[in-house]
Design a protein around this motif. Structure first.
Motif, PDB file in Angstrom:
ATOM      1  N   SER A  26       4.802 -42.817 -18.468  1.00  0.00           N
ATOM      2  CA  SER A  26       4.935 -41.438 -18.958  1.00  0.00           C
ATOM      3  C   SER A  26       3.792 -40.558 -18.473  1.00  0.00           C
ATOM      4  N   LEU A  30       3.746 -36.380 -17.584  1.00  0.00           N
ATOM      5  CA  LEU A  30       2.689 -35.670 -18.308  1.00  0.00           C
ATOM      6  C   LEU A  30       1.692 -35.043 -17.340  1.00  0.00           C
ATOM      7  N   GLY A 319      -0.687 -36.755 -24.914  1.00  0.00           N
ATOM      8  CA  GLY A 319       0.731 -36.997 -24.679  1.00  0.00           C
ATOM      9  C   GLY A 319       1.098 -38.459 -24.696  1.00  0.00           C
ATOM     10  N   CYS A 351      11.946 -39.281 -22.691  1.00  0.00           N
ATOM     11  CA  CYS A 351      12.201 -38.022 -21.971  1.00  0.00           C
ATOM     12  C   CYS A 351      12.212 -36.841 -22.929  1.00  0.00           C
ATOM     13  N   THR A 354       8.661 -35.991 -23.776  1.00  0.00           N
ATOM     14  CA  THR A 354       8.000 -35.329 -22.650  1.00  0.00           C
ATOM     15  C   THR A 354       8.434 -33.882 -22.532  1.00  0.00           C
TER      16      THR A 354
END
Length: 450
Positions: A26, A30, A319, A351, A354
């Motif tokens: 991720s 990010l 994040g 997702c 994000t």
């Protein structure tokens, strides 16, 4: 039974390993959001600087100071055609700069905002007023020819001339005279004629016809200025008293710290009492002297605590924590509810989380940060909870995951607000999540011993 437990434990282990890998991956999206946030922030600062150049940049006030031209002679030698050394005299012109004995400055700032597109910049209007007390010292210049008192002038340094709105008053008075505007012989003119002196290179001047028998005189002034970001003043007096006040509640003091200050929710007021002993230049010097008049200053910035871009950037830095905790919440939900979600469903949930940051960045440019955060957070909360409810065919389970996510995003917002304790709270939240996982999975290996 052993094989059943072994299979269940292996599946859980594999899922945890895959979820850790997904959390690490991720960092790619990010990072893209972080780069976009930085680009938008750079654009924001460019617009702020452009507004500052149009409205008025950081202002530095210096003065007033008395400039007194004089002529002096120098004996020089040269060799004539006969080979003899001949002495002759040459006259030169220079200027004395005399700083005030006492200087009192009062700067009152009123903040405002100027917008360009979706961006806005903090600016101010300033009323600069005060009094300077001059005492003409005994002038002892070698080989002095004459003091050109009729060409004397008072100079006032302002770093951004284009932001001068109005000079309300600039009066020269003598303590022994009853009338004002004593010795005034011309209108206020732009420029100081001192381009090599920092602090006095830009501004305006007032020609006066100086009478040396008047050893003392005062200059009272009131000037309206525009500016942005910061304002400062140079302590030209042997004793300088500076007062800066504003209706903006977030000052940042630079240079010399104020002697006293008072900061409230409606503004601030700061005072400086500065002696000439704090600096390395004298009260009287020549125009060509290599001095740094700006080495000591009282400065105040109108500080914006954290821009919305700064808050978004901080949220993106957390994040991976957001995504990892969301996965942990779903895993806790699985283990507590005895249901199972596929890795594809975990991927789609990642997702959705994000996408929260991109929504937060977009909305924060148009709304207050807390409003943008609530709207952006509602997207993953609603989408994930409805997705889980549909995947498990249970609205109750969807409600459970929704309440868990609401709690998670509320705690994470608190982490963003508490700058000094953000790392501590984030670490504590991860620790709590780990302890809950350990508690739920405490019976997973009971098959090992009879």
């Amino acid at each position: 039974m052993f094989n059943l437990f072994t299979t269940a434990t292996t599946n859980l282990t594999h899922k945890i390993i895959i979820l850790v890998g997904m959390s690490l991956l991720s960092s790619i999206p990010l990072g893209l959001v972080m780069n976009m946030t930085s680009d938008r922030e750079y654009l924001y600062h460019d617009v702020v600087n452009e507004i500052g150049r149009s409205w008025g940049e950081q202002q530095r006030v210096a003065g007033p100071a008395l400039v007194l031209p004089y002529r002096y002679e120098v004996v020089q030698e040269k060799v004539n055609d006969e080979g003899k050394t001949v002495k002759f005299k040459s006259s030169f012109q220079d200027e004395l700069i005399i700083l005030p004995k006492k200087l009192a400055l009062d700067m009152d700032l009123t903040h405002d905002f100027r917008s360009r597109g979706i961006y806005q910049s903090l600016v101010y209007n300033a009323m600069v007023s005060g009094r300077a007390n001059f005492t003409i010292p005994k002038i002892n210049i070698p080989n002095l020819i004459s003091l050109e008192t009729e060409s004397a002038r008072l100079v006032f340094g302002i770093s951004a001339n284009q932001a001068i709105e109005k000079i309300e008053s600039f009066e020269v008075t003598s303590p022994k005279a009853a009338s004002t505007d004593l010795n005034r012989v011309g209108e206020i003119m732009p420029g100081t004629g001192l381009p090599q002196q920092p602090g006095l290179e830009r501004g305006f001047h007032q020609p006066i016809d100086l009478h040396l028998e008047q050893a003392q005189f005062n200059v009272d002034f009131a000037i309206q200025l525009r500016g942005s970001q910061a304002i400062s003043a140079l302590p030209f007096g042997e004793q300088t008293d500076i007062s800066i006040s504003s209706d903006w509640p977030h000052p940042s003091f630079n240079g010399l710290l104020p002697t006293s200050r008072e900061i409230t929710d409606t503004g601030f007021k700061a005072n400086w009492q500065i002696s000439h002993l704090t600096r390395n230049y004298p009260q009287v010097f020549t125009k060509n002297a290599e001095l740094n008049l700006a080495e000591v200053e009282a400065s105040t910035s109108l500080f914006e605590p954290v821009t919305h871009y700064g808050k978004v950037e901080r949220s993106v830095k957390y994040g991976m924590l957001f995504i990892a905790l969301t996965f942990i919440v779903l895993l806790i939900f699985e283990l507590g509810q005895n249901c199972s979600l596929s890795l594809v469903q975990y991927l789609l949930v990642g997702c959705a989380v994000t996408l929260f940051y991109l929504l937060l960045l977009s909305l924060s440019e148009h709304l207050a940060f807390i409003q943008a955060y609530m709207i952006a957070a509602s997207i993953p909360v609603l989408s994930i909870s409805l997705y889980v409810a549909s995947a498990t065919a249970s609205m109750k389970r969807g409600g459970i995951i929704a309440s868990m996510l609401v709690t998670l995003y509320a705690v994470l917002y608190s982490i963003l607000k508490l700058e000094d304790f953000a790392l501590l709270m984030g670490t504590g939240l991860l620790l709590i999540a780990l302890l809950v996982l350990m508690f739920i999975t405490r019976h997973k290996n009971r098959y090992c011993e009879g």
